[in-house]
Design a protein around this motif. Structure first.
Motif, mmCIF file in Angstrom:
data_model
loop_
_atom_site.group_PDB
_atom_site.id
_atom_site.type_symbol
_atom_site.label_atom_id
_atom_site.label_comp_id
_atom_site.label_asym_id
_atom_site.label_seq_id
_atom_site.Cartn_x
_atom_site.Cartn_y
_atom_site.Cartn_z
ATOM 1 N N MET A 62 0.815 -1.097 0.135
ATOM 2 C CA MET A 62 -0.022 0.068 0.041
ATOM 3 C C MET A 62 0.894 1.096 0.084
ATOM 4 O O MET A 62 1.804 1.525 1.012
ATOM 5 C CB MET A 62 -0.689 -0.037 1.313
ATOM 6 C CG MET A 62 -2.030 -1.150 1.200
ATOM 7 S SD MET A 62 -2.990 -1.251 0.026
ATOM 8 C CE MET A 62 -3.763 0.285 0.293
ATOM 9 N N SER B 25 4.844 5.791 6.838
ATOM 10 C CA SER B 25 3.811 5.528 5.450
ATOM 11 C C SER B 25 4.739 5.870 4.260
ATOM 12 O O SER B 25 5.032 7.082 4.045
ATOM 13 C CB SER B 25 2.708 6.080 5.674
ATOM 14 O OG SER B 25 1.751 5.690 4.563
ATOM 15 N N THR C 167 -9.050 3.873 -3.513
ATOM 16 C CA THR C 167 -9.632 4.200 -2.138
ATOM 17 C C THR C 167 -11.148 4.491 -2.038
ATOM 18 O O THR C 167 -11.630 5.390 -2.729
ATOM 19 C CB THR C 167 -8.821 5.486 -1.788
ATOM 20 O OG1 THR C 167 -7.428 4.916 -1.726
ATOM 21 C CG2 THR C 167 -8.999 5.602 -0.192
ATOM 22 N N GLN D 196 -8.796 0.431 0.056
ATOM 23 C CA GLN D 196 -8.351 0.954 1.354
ATOM 24 C C GLN D 196 -9.771 1.489 1.736
ATOM 25 O O GLN D 196 -10.385 2.492 1.155
ATOM 26 C CB GLN D 196 -7.274 2.073 1.285
ATOM 27 C CG GLN D 196 -7.004 2.688 2.654
ATOM 28 C CD GLN D 196 -6.172 4.023 2.489
ATOM 29 O OE1 GLN D 196 -6.644 4.886 1.990
ATOM 30 N NE2 GLN D 196 -4.816 3.764 2.727
ATOM 31 N N TYR E 102 -11.508 3.144 5.490
ATOM 32 C CA TYR E 102 -11.247 3.894 6.617
ATOM 33 C C TYR E 102 -12.602 4.343 7.144
ATOM 34 O O TYR E 102 -13.508 5.019 6.648
ATOM 35 C CB TYR E 102 -10.251 4.981 6.573
ATOM 36 C CG TYR E 102 -10.149 5.958 7.773
ATOM 37 C CD1 TYR E 102 -10.163 7.218 7.589
ATOM 38 C CD2 TYR E 102 -10.002 5.491 8.872
ATOM 39 C CE1 TYR E 102 -9.880 8.012 8.756
ATOM 40 C CE2 TYR E 102 -10.020 6.060 10.007
ATOM 41 C CZ TYR E 102 -9.854 7.450 9.830
ATOM 42 O OH TYR E 102 -9.499 8.296 11.114
ATOM 43 N N SER F 93 -4.876 -5.217 0.249
ATOM 44 C CA SER F 93 -5.869 -4.327 0.928
ATOM 45 C C SER F 93 -5.487 -3.699 2.159
ATOM 46 O O SER F 93 -4.723 -4.039 2.849
ATOM 47 C CB SER F 93 -7.087 -5.072 0.850
ATOM 48 O OG SER F 93 -7.274 -6.005 2.006
ATOM 49 N N GLU F 94 -6.228 -2.495 2.459
ATOM 50 C CA GLU F 94 -6.044 -2.173 4.047
ATOM 51 C C GLU F 94 -7.311 -1.489 4.312
ATOM 52 O O GLU F 94 -8.150 -1.056 3.982
ATOM 53 C CB GLU F 94 -5.144 -0.834 3.748
ATOM 54 C CG GLU F 94 -4.479 -0.239 4.885
ATOM 55 C CD GLU F 94 -3.386 0.805 4.584
ATOM 56 O OE1 GLU F 94 -2.468 0.285 4.987
ATOM 57 O OE2 GLU F 94 -3.743 1.548 3.894
ATOM 58 N N MET G 115 -9.243 0.077 7.893
ATOM 59 C CA MET G 115 -8.909 0.948 9.098
ATOM 60 C C MET G 115 -10.193 1.421 9.845
ATOM 61 O O MET G 115 -11.148 1.656 9.164
ATOM 62 C CB MET G 115 -7.981 2.027 8.552
ATOM 63 C CG MET G 115 -6.785 1.726 7.638
ATOM 64 S SD MET G 115 -5.887 3.297 7.227
ATOM 65 C CE MET G 115 -7.068 3.854 5.965
ATOM 66 N N GLY H 163 -4.015 -8.808 4.083
ATOM 67 C CA GLY H 163 -3.741 -7.449 3.852
ATOM 68 C C GLY H 163 -3.099 -6.837 5.380
ATOM 69 O O GLY H 163 -2.700 -7.424 5.906
ATOM 70 N N ARG H 164 -3.605 -5.356 5.434
ATOM 71 C CA ARG H 164 -3.061 -4.695 6.507
ATOM 72 C C ARG H 164 -4.456 -4.364 7.251
ATOM 73 O O ARG H 164 -5.375 -3.951 6.674
ATOM 74 C CB ARG H 164 -2.238 -3.306 6.040
ATOM 75 C CG ARG H 164 -1.184 -3.570 5.657
ATOM 76 C CD ARG H 164 -0.204 -2.552 4.959
ATOM 77 N NE ARG H 164 -0.714 -1.103 5.318
ATOM 78 C CZ ARG H 164 0.219 -0.241 5.485
ATOM 79 N NH1 ARG H 164 1.434 -0.477 5.517
ATOM 80 N NH2 ARG H 164 -0.198 1.006 5.921
#
Length: 246
Positions: A13, A45, A110, A152, A154, A170-171, A173, A186-187
């Protein structure tokens, strides 16, 4: 003879900073404001700076100062892209790597930041760039479809609930807790703004990186026997604890 190295491709990412202005003061103020929204997420980051929107005016961009600002804010400058050939030498002198521009215009994969509001199901097949604004009422952001590589999500000021799997690359949050009712890859970052009570829940733990309130752990470096199994992750005295999800 044993191999001395291993070289393989991975999906990572990267944040992309697309500049529309060469004024360093304006850039610093805007970037600081964005960073302050989720400071723990942006620590160390990696970031790529895209100059393709600057046109001929990009020749006046102070590349050295821009790099110093990014480092001061705890970003890791990866390189520049979209710069004219006439700037390549100056970029290298300023300590930048010069990256190839993508073959096609970059598509923003995103998903828009989603604030706590009504428990709303969000389809990731919505048109890219469309702002998703849940109506206000309860809490929680609910995602019904899988999170694809490069996406991503969030959830601001609330929990994030994913009713499918998340893919490698992927991410996901949330300022609160993260719940994934499928394999978690992923994260994953919970408690992005510092909530140490946030937790991570998943039906199969396969994440590359786990973060709660800025404390992180690589799953490959963990000695847990819960890889691929249902798990809950919590923070205890700055240490991530991985427990079976009963």
């Amino acid at each position: 003879m044993q191999s001395v190295l291993e070289l393989k491709g991975e999906m990572l990412m990267l944040n992309v900073l697309r500049l529309h202005d060469i004024n360093i003061d304006h850039i610093e103020v805007a970037l600081q404001k964005k960073r302050d929204e989720a400071p723990l997420f942006f620590i160390q980051s990696p970031i790529v700076v895209d100059c393709s929107k600057l046109g001929k005016g990009g020749k006046a961009l102070d590349l050295g100062t821009l790099r110093r600002i990014l480092i001061k804010m705890d970003f890791v400058p990866v390189g520049l892209r979209g710069i004219p050939d006439s700037l390549r030498a100056a970029a290298l002198v300023a300590g930048w790597n010069v990256l190839r521009s993508p073959a096609r215009p970059p598509q923003d994969t995103t998903v828009s930041t989603m604030k706590g509001g009504n428990s709303k199901s969000i389809s990731l097949d919505d048109p890219v760039g469309e702002m998703v604004t849940p109506p206000l009422a309860k809490t929680n952001v609910i995602i019904e479809r899988p999170i694809r590589s490069g996406q991503q999500v969030y959830a601001e000021s609330t929990d994030l609930i994913v009713l499918a799997h998340t893919s490698a690359g992927s991410e996901v949050m949330a300022d609160g807790s993260v719940h994934v009712y499928g394999p978690l890859r992923g994260r994953v970052l919970a408690g992005v703004k510092g909530d140490k009570t946030a937790r991570i829940f998943c039906s199969a733990l396969e994440a590359e990186l786990i973060v709660i309130a800025g404390c992180y752990q690589l799953l490959d470096e963990s000695d847990t026997d819960l890889k691929g199994k249902p798990a809950m992750i919590r923070l205890d005295n700055e240490r991530l604890i991985i427990e079976p999800l009963s």
